[in-house]
Every structure is written in C-alpha cells, then in structure tokens.
Scaffold this motif. Structure first.
Motif, PDB file in Angstrom:
ATOM      1  N   ARG A  60       0.815  -1.506  -0.377  1.00 20.62           N
ATOM      2  CA  ARG A  60      -0.391  -0.368   0.254  1.00 20.62           C
ATOM      3  C   ARG A  60       1.206   1.406   0.110  1.00 20.62           C
ATOM      4  O   ARG A  60       0.390   1.913  -0.727  1.00 20.62           O
ATOM      5  CB  ARG A  60      -1.307  -0.193   1.269  1.00 20.62           C
ATOM      6  N   MET A  64       0.833   4.271  -2.788  1.00 20.64           N
ATOM      7  CA  MET A  64       0.327   5.753  -2.493  1.00 20.64           C
ATOM      8  C   MET A  64       1.764   6.893  -2.887  1.00 20.64           C
ATOM      9  O   MET A  64       1.390   8.010  -2.779  1.00 20.64           O
ATOM     10  CB  MET A  64       0.249   5.892  -0.971  1.00 20.64           C
ATOM     11  N   ARG A  68       5.677   6.710  -7.258  1.00 18.50           N
ATOM     12  CA  ARG A  68       4.786   5.414  -7.706  1.00 18.50           C
ATOM     13  C   ARG A  68       6.233   4.911  -7.425  1.00 18.50           C
ATOM     14  O   ARG A  68       6.570   4.770  -7.955  1.00 18.50           O
ATOM     15  CB  ARG A  68       3.721   4.855  -7.944  1.00 18.50           C
TER      16      ARG A  68
END
Length: 107
Positions: A60, A64, A68
């Motif tokens: 995750r 985020m 990236r």
C-alpha cells in the motif's frame, strides 16, 4: 546512454533509497523461497503471519508514495505470494487446513 543517464538520475533510481530499499527486500523473497524445501514443522506461523501483514502494508505504501515505487510494489507482492504459500504449508502441517471427511456417506 541517454536511457541509463535518465534512470541514474530519476527519483527512483540507484541514487535513492527508493531503489536500494526494494533491492534489499528481495532478500525476504529469496529466504522464503529457500524455506520451501524445509518441512512445515520448521516454519514459524507467527513470523510468517507478520511477514504477510508487513508486505501488505508496504504494498500500500509503495502504491501511495509519490513517485510511485513500482519496484517496491513488485517486491512486496512477490513476498506476499511466497509468504502466503508458506503460511498455508504451516497451517496444513498444524492441521488447520485438513479436509473434512464426508460423514453422510454410507459404508
């Protein structure tokens, strides 16, 4: 030469921790792959579960964070896959994933 120079100076290139962090994390994947040959009794269910949660959280984060970090994402997706396989081996070895016998079948 232009491609190499662009990669070298990119925000996720080898001059940053966005590159060397995932490279180092491939060690977790290699270690889990080496443990595939071990009997399930030698695996730690607690540690394997922690590694699954760790990789899920880091996937995750890799998605985020800006820019990236696809290298980190792929590294942790690979680790998650191998760790889940190891967790299933451990659970089968402990008897948690045994197939239930059909009790309705007549002798």
């Amino acid at each position: 030469m232009s491609f190499f120079k662009t990669f070298l100076n990119s925000p996720v290139g080898p001059k940053t921790t966005h590159f060397w962090g995932p490279v180092a994390n491939w060690g977790f994947v290699a270690a889990a792959m080496a443990d595939i040959e071990k009997p399930p009794e030698m695996l730690s269910g607690n540690m394997t579960g922690v590694m699954c949660v760790y990789s899920a959280l880091c996937m995750r984060f890799a998605w985020m964070v800006q820019p990236r970090n696809y290298l980190l994402l792929v590294c942790h997706a690979s680790n998650e896959t191998v760790q889940l396989y190891q967790l299933s081996r451990w659970a089968r070895g402990q008897g948690y994933l045994q197939l239930k016998e059909d009790k309705t079948a007549s002798p």
